[in-house]
Design a protein around this motif. Structure first.
Motif, PDB file in Angstrom:
ATOM      1  N   TRP A   8       0.856  -1.187   0.000  1.00  0.00           N
ATOM      2  CA  TRP A   8       0.000   0.000   0.000  1.00  0.00           C
ATOM      3  C   TRP A   8       0.890   1.233   0.000  1.00  0.00           C
ATOM      4  N   ASP A  11      -1.763   7.169  -2.849  1.00  0.00           N
ATOM      5  CA  ASP A  11      -2.316   7.156  -4.204  1.00  0.00           C
ATOM      6  C   ASP A  11      -1.616   8.224  -5.039  1.00  0.00           C
ATOM      7  N   SER A  18      -6.011   8.834  -0.075  1.00  0.00           N
ATOM      8  CA  SER A  18      -6.066   7.390   0.147  1.00  0.00           C
ATOM      9  C   SER A  18      -4.746   6.737  -0.223  1.00  0.00           C
ATOM     10  N   ARG A  20      -3.193   3.321  -2.452  1.00  0.00           N
ATOM     11  CA  ARG A  20      -3.528   2.435  -3.559  1.00  0.00           C
ATOM     12  C   ARG A  20      -2.567   1.252  -3.511  1.00  0.00           C
ATOM     13  N   TRP A  27      -0.185  -0.107 -10.683  1.00  0.00           N
ATOM     14  CA  TRP A  27      -1.186   0.278  -9.699  1.00  0.00           C
ATOM     15  C   TRP A  27      -2.475  -0.463  -9.992  1.00  0.00           C
ATOM     16  N   GLU A  29      -6.781  -1.072  -8.861  1.00  0.00           N
ATOM     17  CA  GLU A  29      -7.927  -0.230  -8.514  1.00  0.00           C
ATOM     18  C   GLU A  29      -8.269  -0.301  -7.027  1.00  0.00           C
ATOM     19  N   LEU A  31      -8.332   0.553  -3.328  1.00  0.00           N
ATOM     20  CA  LEU A  31      -8.054   1.754  -2.549  1.00  0.00           C
ATOM     21  C   LEU A  31      -8.263   1.487  -1.069  1.00  0.00           C
TER      22      LEU A  31
END
Length: 60
Positions: A8, A11, A18, A20, A27, A29, A31
């Motif tokens: 993680w 983002d 957040s 990502r 990357w 999707e 989140l």
């Protein structure tokens, strides 16, 4: 270039909002909301061994 390990990360589209999931190549999707400030976090009970670890998303 240094290769980033899966995990993680903030983002890249909005690092203040957040995190990502980076799968080691791209990357995804998936989140994860930005954690609350320390003053607003609930206290965790138990030892670090008994607390659940957040796992990466499973491939579909």
């Amino acid at each position: 270039m240094t290769r980033r390990v899966p995990g993680w990360y903030p983002d890249p589209r909005d690092p203040t909002a957040s995190h990502r999931w980076w799968d080691g190549a791209r990357w995804t999707e998936a989140l994860l909301p930005q954690p609350a400030p320390l003053s607003q976090r609930p206290r965790l009970l138990g030892s670090p061994r008994t607390q659940r670890r957040l796992e990466p998303p499973r491939p579909a």
